[in-house]
Enzyme design. Structure first.
Site, PDB file in Angstrom:
ATOM      1  N   CYS A  13       0.843  -1.191   0.000  1.00 34.12           N
ATOM      2  CA  CYS A  13       0.000   0.000   0.000  1.00 34.12           C
ATOM      3  C   CYS A  13       0.879   1.241   0.000  1.00 34.12           C
ATOM      4  CB  CYS A  13      -0.946   0.011   1.194  1.00 34.12           C
ATOM      5  SG  CYS A  13      -0.087   0.104   2.783  1.00 34.12           S
ATOM      6  N   CYS A  16       3.583   1.711   2.631  1.00 35.21           N
ATOM      7  CA  CYS A  16       4.859   1.016   2.394  1.00 35.21           C
ATOM      8  C   CYS A  16       5.817   1.900   1.599  1.00 35.21           C
ATOM      9  CB  CYS A  16       4.618  -0.287   1.645  1.00 35.21           C
ATOM     10  SG  CYS A  16       3.628  -1.503   2.535  1.00 35.21           S
ATOM     11  N   ASP A 433      11.683  29.143 -29.444  1.00 31.51           N
ATOM     12  CA  ASP A 433      12.832  29.436 -30.299  1.00 31.51           C
ATOM     13  C   ASP A 433      12.383  29.374 -31.764  1.00 31.51           C
ATOM     14  OD1 ASP A 433      15.566  29.821 -31.001  1.00 31.51           O
ATOM     15  OD2 ASP A 433      15.720  27.674 -31.383  1.00 31.51           O
ATOM     16  N   ASP A 627      15.608  23.809 -29.084  1.00 27.90           N
ATOM     17  CA  ASP A 627      16.288  22.613 -29.584  1.00 27.90           C
ATOM     18  C   ASP A 627      17.799  22.689 -29.493  1.00 27.90           C
ATOM     19  OD1 ASP A 627      16.519  24.584 -31.725  1.00 27.90           O
ATOM     20  OD2 ASP A 627      17.218  22.902 -32.955  1.00 27.90           O
ATOM     21  N   ASP A 631      19.621  27.212 -26.032  1.00 27.51           N
ATOM     22  CA  ASP A 631      18.322  27.222 -25.352  1.00 27.51           C
ATOM     23  C   ASP A 631      18.369  26.505 -24.009  1.00 27.51           C
ATOM     24  OD1 ASP A 631      17.015  28.485 -27.569  1.00 27.51           O
ATOM     25  OD2 ASP A 631      16.951  26.540 -28.578  1.00 27.51           O
TER      26      ASP A 631
END
Length: 741
Positions: A13, A16, A433, A627, A631
């Site tokens: 559960c 735990c 970008d 990308d 960036d």
């Protein structure tokens, strides 16, 4: 710092998982520990110089669980868990059968259901219940002992306590009276051995059904595992031989026949064929692969035979990274999950207190028969212990995160952590970008300026001399020739001059392709094409044939085809800014085509970072999409960083989400998945809380006997799991894209 993913057995559960996290968090040298109940995994960041992996596993085992860093995937582990519970359910059912039959006989009355005399004997029931209690129920005792030793409580404590109370009270009742009596004056045995059978069998049946349901939740992750090759055909000398995929090394030559899955990332070094890359690109049309083209694991050869030189082992492939990111998303919990874990840690002690209060209240009620009063008190306290279980709370968040991130992965969207699923729905500013994000990031042939009807001849000649060049502009010309299905001839005496151009002899004539000033220095005769006005944002390559200028090739980085649609949809939910280092004119031209109003051009990496921080200081929730390496800072600083899958490794490492298919429409799809997943989590938590809020008082006031409570406890978990599985219905639409709304 090192990161390890451990598989943990024995968790039952949310208490735990919270207990393991808390204990590991106290160990010196562990920076972060996150335990996922649904996947039975722990993701641990630790300093190997300060703490050893063996010590970490030892701490987990001290808590009463088993930890291993084996390579078996969650799908295989799920099957093992299902088999484990199925065996226990079968054994429990066999031992419970005579006890439940006897119970039905008593409930139906003396003339209702025939019961074998043996099953009615208290001694027989005691023997069957003993095997059930201490044989089938031993894992509950072990788990409860370990939990109490660590001064915590979990579901095992509730089950062990409730069944032990029923067993020992029944044991006392049985030996308190002469064995020959066997029945009370009402014809019902004054024992609760049948209650033990109900508790054990229904709890284990509920765990079995829960395991099966979790296996269904894993199906999207399983689909990624199924793409991994188990055997690889490598070329050794003149022979081909099959080897296990894990033994493949960088530089090995792999042979791939039509219809086979590509086992590792690499470069085509021989042959030609079509490859289905829908996993990575989302495009149904197969891509033609020739010598020098890259291929990726998880894609499938549709036709032809390819010889591929592996660029990395199977464990370092793009597919392996995808699977790793999806798994990490399960272990990095959203804030709401951590709040639930804190609640679950106090839930079991609170329910124990409720059970004691229930017992005391019923035992102290005025009654003529104290024995019957204590029996009623015990029965109602048992009902409280049984119906109250933190399993539903524990499963509410991880199952939804598992399914949501799995749906996203099948759509080419990788959430690197569960936090991103939670935060993305709140984004109100999108910073984007330009080059490589809004645009394709590579040049393409935009126009051919030459005498009418001579376009293909000019392109054919230019492609011939550029064919062997690796320069992006040269490759754009060659790809354009392939796109027009031109047969490119071989160029004799081909020479490439850095930053100038290329030249060679094609069909007996000298062909020059490059900068105008270089062509002039080569003695090329110029004409009106030399005065051609090159449009803003494009690159011009001049083509001369036989010493005479014949035309101009315009090359440009074009907008992604889906950009206008994506920007239009995203604009309904967030304000979109273009943030680029490009010049003002080129940036505004691209923004105009895409439909972006706010443009910041000529921006350096540190200025992108400051823009993000400035918006955050104003209370905005910011997502950055990029990308490139420039960036990376802004991606890391933003509330949500989205990296294009075709970008640099730095961008992919800094981002919280990776768009593997390089499609801007996937941004809106990711936002839709985020909203649906978080809505599902809130529904699950509401169901779990309302269920317990209604069921516990019913049990405490005597309106629910232990047998019904057994069914109810299992139903609470199944209710939450069933609601989480509803996300799969949305997933079918998400794979094809859902409008942002």
């Amino acid at each position: 710092m090192a990161t390890v993913r451990l598989y943990i057995t024995g968790m039952t559960c949310a208490a735990c998982s919270a207990r393991i996290e808390k204990s590991l968090g106290r160990m010196e040298g562990i920076e972060q520990a996150s335990v996922n109940l649904a996947l039975a995994q722990a993701l641990i960041r630790y300093d190997p110089k300060r703490v050893k992996l063996k010590a970490i596993c030892g701490r987990i085992e001290q808590l009463g669980y088993r930890a291993s860093d084996g390579q078996a995937n969650p799908a295989a582990r799920s099957r093992d868990e299902i088999r484990f519970y199925a065996l226990r359910v079968l054994l429990s059912a066999c031992l419970s059968f005579p006890l439940l039959w006897a119970m039905l006989g008593h409930l139906a009355g003396p003339d209702g259901v025939w019961v074998p005399p043996l099953f009615q004997m208290p001694v027989f029931q005691w023997i069957a219940a003993t095997f059930l209690q201490f044989g089938v129920g031993f894992p509950f005792y072990y788990g409860a002992y370990q939990a109490l030793k660590a001064r915590t409580a979990n579901m095992d404590v509730l089950v062990a306590l409730s069944t032990s109370a029923a067993y020992f009270y029944s044991h006392y009742q049985m030996f308190r009276m002469p064995l020959a009596e066997g029945h009370s004056h009402a014809g019902h045995p004054p024992v609760y051995f049948d209650t033990i059978a109900m508790i054990m069998t229904f709890i284990l049946l509920g765990k079995l059904l829960e395991s099966i349901a979790k296996g269904r939740a894993l199906k999207d992750l399983n689909a990624l595992y199924d793409l991994q090759a188990r055997l690889v055909r490598v070329v050794r000398g003149d022979e081909e031989q099959w080897i296990p995929a894990e033994k493949l090394k960088k530089g090995d030559l792999v042979a791939i026949e039509a219809g086979e899955w590509i086992p590792a990332d690499g470069i085509v070094s021989g042959g030609q064929g079509e490859v289905d890359e829908s996993l990575l690109t989302g495009e149904s049309a197969a891509a033609v692969k020739r010598v020098g083209d890259p291929v990726y694991s998880g894609t499938r050869s549709a036709s032809g035979k390819l010889l591929v030189t592996a660029s990395a082992g199977t464990g370092a492939s793009r597919l392996s990274r995808m699977i790793g990111l999806v798994e990490e998303a399960q272990n990095a919990k959203p804030a709401i999950a951590r709040k639930v874990d804190r609640v679950a840690a106090y839930f079991v002690p609170a329910m124990l207190a409720c059970a004691l209060a229930t017992f005391a209240a019923w035992a102290m009620r005025p009654s003529g028969d104290s024995a019957s009063a204590y029996a009623a008190a015990l029965e109602h306290a048992l009902s409280v212990l049984i119906i109250a279980c933190p399993c539903a709370l524990g499963l509410a968040t991880p199952l939804s995160v598992l399914i949501g991130s799995g749906i996203a992965a099948r759509s080419g969207i990788l959430f690197k952590e569960g936090r991103a699923l939670e935060v993305l729905q709140h984004v109100d500013h999108l910073l984007m970008d330009k080059t490589g994000t809004l645009t394709e990031g590579k040049p393409h042939l935009a126009a051919i300026r030459c005498a009418p009807g001579k376009e293909m001849q000019l392109l054919r000649a230019a492609a011939a001399v550029e064919r062997q060049s690796a320069h992006p502009l040269a490759q754009a010309i060659v790809q354009a020739a392939h796109r027009y299905r031109l047969v490119i001839p071989a160029a004799a005496e081909a020479v490439e001059l850095t930053a100038q151009g290329a030249t060679g002899i094609v069909d007996g004539k000298r062909v020059h392709v490059g900068r105008l000033q270089w062509l002039k220095s080569e003695g090329v005769q110029t004409n009106a094409y030399a005065r051609y006005a090159v449009p803003e944002g494009t690159t011009a390559l001049y083509v001369a044939v036989g010493g005479s200028l014949q035309g101009v090739l315009e090359l440009a980085d074009r907008l992604r085809p889906e950009a206008p649609q994506a920007i239009r949809q995203l604009g309904k939910r967030a304000e979109i800014w273009m943030v680029t280092g490009d010049q003002e004119e080129a940036a505004r031209s691209a923004a105009l085509q895409a439909g972006i109003k706010h443009v910041y051009a000529g921006v350096h990496p540190e200025q992108k970072y400051e823009l993000v921080r400035g918006l955050q200081r104003k209370g905005r929730t910011v997502a950055m999409i990029g990308d490139g390496m420039n960036d990376a800072g802004a991606l890391a600083a933003a509330d949500i960083g989205m990296a294009m899958g075709g970008g640099t490794d730095a961008a992919m490492q800094a981002g919280d989400i990776v768009l593997m298919r390089n499609k801007l429409t996937d941004i809106g799809r990711a936002m839709a998945i985020s909203r649906r997943t978080m809505r599902n989590i809130r529904q699950n938590l509401l169901l779990a809380v309302l269920y317990n809020a209604a069921a516990v008082p019913l049990a405490a006031f005597g309106l629910m006997d232990p047998r019904l409570a057994c069914v109810g406890m299992s139903a609470s978990s199944l209710l939450v799991v069933g609601n989480a599985l509803r996300l799969h219905r949305f997933g079918k639409g998400a794979e094809h894209g859902e409008p942002v709304r």
